[in-house]
Scaffold this active site. Structure first.
Site, PDB file in Angstrom:
ATOM      1  N   TYR A 198      -2.455  -0.218   9.908  1.00  0.00           N
ATOM      2  CA  TYR A 198      -2.619  -0.794   8.574  1.00  0.00           C
ATOM      3  C   TYR A 198      -1.305  -0.674   7.793  1.00  0.00           C
ATOM      4  O   TYR A 198      -0.831  -1.646   7.189  1.00  0.00           O
ATOM      5  CB  TYR A 198      -3.754  -0.071   7.835  1.00  0.00           C
ATOM      6  N   SER A 204       0.833  -1.203   0.000  1.00  0.00           N
ATOM      7  CA  SER A 204       0.000   0.000   0.000  1.00  0.00           C
ATOM      8  C   SER A 204       0.864   1.249   0.000  1.00  0.00           C
ATOM      9  O   SER A 204       1.982   1.257   0.539  1.00  0.00           O
ATOM     10  CB  SER A 204      -0.880   0.002   1.257  1.00  0.00           C
TER      11      SER A 204
END
Length: 352
Positions: A161, A136
């Site tokens: 995350y 990501s």
């Protein structure tokens, strides 16, 4: 530029196949007559009906096999690899969302750490031609140097995350070093499009509009220093993955990381105005959201901006879909899927 056509005689395991990117990738592989094994636990992080709709659209393909299972269950993953012996593994299953990770850390560790470990351990025990996995843009944290390059320092994540995605990259590098597993990590930048994730801002804004509610914008109302995002259309993401699949890393450590972003960041407010225009086009009347401005949320970063030079060098590809084109496709799909046109016109009329 050395990518090749996909080999339909090979088996492709796609985790997160009922998810946004997983669905589109599976469909693209199936259209090329590849054998696809799709895995998903169909969790309720967002509307499961959308996940089942995606699966329904994959079901008619003869070469598609769906297995309901969780990548954090080692037994399930081992059994899958034992039975299907995939040649290519594309790990897209993960607990997504930056803000959600602040309140629900356990699920991120289960899916993004333990789940990824189970996948890469299975790749060690049942060797594969190439493991491609989702990382990501959030790994760049609050980096101020733009555009973000794969060689930038990424040791200061600002959300759990992001930490889990950085951990995936470290684990993949280690396994590539120790066990010669060819692995490629993809740092996705704000993916959007039809059948996308309802937790993403553009989807939520559209939901709010049709519900007659205000939208919250987390930029303090500061238009001069607005948030920048590298919005990347789903077709561009899928083409990037498809091309990279046949280009496993070589060298002593067979591990590479690539950005897949639009290389053209937009101010959040420009993105919102474009969404308003697209809704206006579809509904045939002027649309303007009722906006409420709030402070930036913990874990959010001021800007995401991808350098895509490495991707272009490796497979001759650079994402190209404009937000005008991409958002129009999303809006047209949304209005049709949720059958909202008549209600929408009433709502628009009531605002004017």
């Amino acid at each position: 530029m050395n990518y090749k056509q996909l080999d339909p005689s090979k088996t492709y395991l796609v985790t997160g196949a009922a998810g946004f990117i997983g669905y589109y990738l599976s469909k693209k592989l199936l259209e090329q007559r590849c054998r696809v094994i799709g895995v998903d636990n169909i969790n309720d992080y967002y509307d499961v009906n959308l996940k089942y709709t995606r699966l329904d659209r994959l079901a008619p393909y003869e070469n598609f096999t769906f297995v309901k299972g969780d990548i954090s269950d080692k037994e399930t993953i081992t059994r899958l690899f034992e039975e299907y012996r995939p040649n290519y593994v594309i790990n897209l299953a993960a607990q997504a969302g930056v803000r959600y990770s602040i309140e629900n850390p356990d699920v991120y560790i289960q899916s993004n750490i333990i789940g990824f470990y189970n996948i890469i351990e299975a790749c060690r025990n049942y060797p594969v031609d190439h493991l491609v996995y989702a990382s990501s843009s959030s790994v760049y944290g609050a980096n101020k140097k733009v555009p973000f390059e794969e060689s930038d320092q990424v040791d200061n994540p600002v959300s759990l995350y992001a930490s889990t995605k950085k951990s995936n990259e470290l684990m993949a590098h280690t396994y590539s070093h120790l066990y010669k597993i060819p692995a490629t990590g993809l740092r996705f930048f704000t993916v959007y499009g039809p059948m996308g994730r309802p937790d993403m801002a553009y989807f939520g804004f559209t939901d709010k509009f049709f519900a007659g509610e205000s939208i919250k914008i987390f930029n303090n109302g500061d238009f001069e220093n607005d948030l920048y995002r590298d919005f990347t259309y789903i077709d561009d993401i899928v083409e990037g993955i498809e091309r990279l699949l046949t280009v496993p890393p070589t060298g002593e450590v067979k591990h590479k990381v690539y950005n897949i972003g639009n290389n053209n960041p937009e101010k959040l407010m420009v993105f919102i105005e474009t969404l308003e225009k697209c809704l206006s086009n579809t509904l045939g009347q002027a649309v303007e959201f009722n906006k409420v401005f709030e402070p930036i949320k913990p874990g959010d970063v001021p800007a995401t901006y991808a350098s895509t030079d490495l991707l272009q060098e490796a497979v001759g590809f650079k994402p190209k879909t404009s937000i005008e084109e991409g958002l129009q496709r999303f809006v047209d799909w949304y209005v049709e899927y949720y059958e909202v046109e008549e209600k929408a016109l009433e709502k628009v009329n009531s605002y004017s």
